[in-house]
Design a protein around this motif. Structure first.
Motif, PDB file in Angstrom:
ATOM      1  N   MET A  25       0.859  -1.180   0.000  1.00 39.92           N
ATOM      2  CA  MET A  25       0.000   0.000   0.000  1.00 39.92           C
ATOM      3  C   MET A  25       0.898   1.234   0.000  1.00 39.92           C
ATOM      4  SD  MET A  25      -2.856   1.173   2.781  1.00 39.92           S
ATOM      5  CE  MET A  25      -3.917  -0.195   2.384  1.00 39.92           C
ATOM      6  N   GLN A  26       0.630   2.135  -0.940  1.00 39.32           N
ATOM      7  CA  GLN A  26       1.413   3.358  -1.023  1.00 39.32           C
ATOM      8  C   GLN A  26       1.004   4.291   0.100  1.00 39.32           C
ATOM      9  OE1 GLN A  26       1.542   5.221  -4.861  1.00 39.32           O
ATOM     10  NE2 GLN A  26       2.875   6.845  -4.179  1.00 39.32           N
ATOM     11  N   HIS A  27       1.989   4.923   0.725  1.00 40.50           N
ATOM     12  CA  HIS A  27       1.718   5.897   1.772  1.00 40.50           C
ATOM     13  C   HIS A  27       1.120   7.155   1.157  1.00 40.50           C
ATOM     14  CE1 HIS A  27       4.856   4.233   4.834  1.00 40.50           C
ATOM     15  NE2 HIS A  27       4.170   3.269   4.255  1.00 40.50           N
ATOM     16  N   ASP A  28       0.156   7.719   1.834  1.00 38.60           N
ATOM     17  CA  ASP A  28      -0.466   8.969   1.410  1.00 38.60           C
ATOM     18  C   ASP A  28       0.360  10.119   1.956  1.00 38.60           C
ATOM     19  OD1 ASP A  28      -2.129  11.020   0.652  1.00 38.60           O
ATOM     20  OD2 ASP A  28      -3.835  10.378   1.840  1.00 38.60           O
ATOM     21  N   LEU A  29       0.866  10.947   1.071  1.00 34.79           N
ATOM     22  CA  LEU A  29       1.760  12.027   1.487  1.00 34.79           C
ATOM     23  C   LEU A  29       1.076  13.380   1.592  1.00 34.79           C
ATOM     24  CD1 LEU A  29       4.863  11.001  -0.631  1.00 34.79           C
ATOM     25  CD2 LEU A  29       4.377  10.469   1.753  1.00 34.79           C
ATOM     26  N   LYS A  30      -0.212  13.386   1.829  1.00 35.99           N
ATOM     27  CA  LYS A  30      -0.937  14.660   1.940  1.00 35.99           C
ATOM     28  C   LYS A  30      -0.511  15.461   3.136  1.00 35.99           C
ATOM     29  CE  LYS A  30      -5.090  13.157  -0.377  1.00 35.99           C
ATOM     30  NZ  LYS A  30      -6.502  12.921  -0.277  1.00 35.99           N
TER      31      LYS A  30
END
Length: 116
Positions: A111-116
């Protein structure tokens, strides 16, 4: 019990070398590799090598940190983090080993980390 560290070190070596022999050394002849848990698996060492090389990363592009979650006689569950220059992924690997320490079934959740 099969210690997962040598296999994972070999996986990271193959990840960075993209050498078919390094990849082949990890898997039994009839191994099954699920690049995502509910996808069609790559079946057999030759297909695993072919699919791996078709999706290869550049050598040294990624850093992989990991720790075991559960290790039994023939199964290891590994939690990891893969960091690329522009993205980071959480990983969960289920590695089922044959008696010789090579992988007979590999399933990867990522799962790609959300960088918001």
């Amino acid at each position: 019990m099969i210690e997962p560290r040598p296999w994972i070190e070999g996986y990271v070596r193959a990840w960075n070398s993209n050498d078919p022999d390094d990849i082949a050394a990890l898997f039994t002849e009839s191994a099954v590799y699920y690049p995502e848990p509910f996808s069609r698996p790559w079946q057999g060492r030759d297909e695993i090598i072919s699919q791996w090389l078709g999706r290869q990363d550049k050598p040294g592009e990624a850093d992989f940190q990991w720790h075991p979650v559960c290790v039994t006689d023939d199964v290891s569950i590994i939690q990891g983090v893969t960091t690329y220059p522009d993205k980071t992924y959480s990983n969960l690997w289920v590695i089922r080993f044959g008696p010789d320490g090579r992988c007979r079934e590999f399933t990867e959740w990522w799962m790609q980390h959300d960088l918001k």
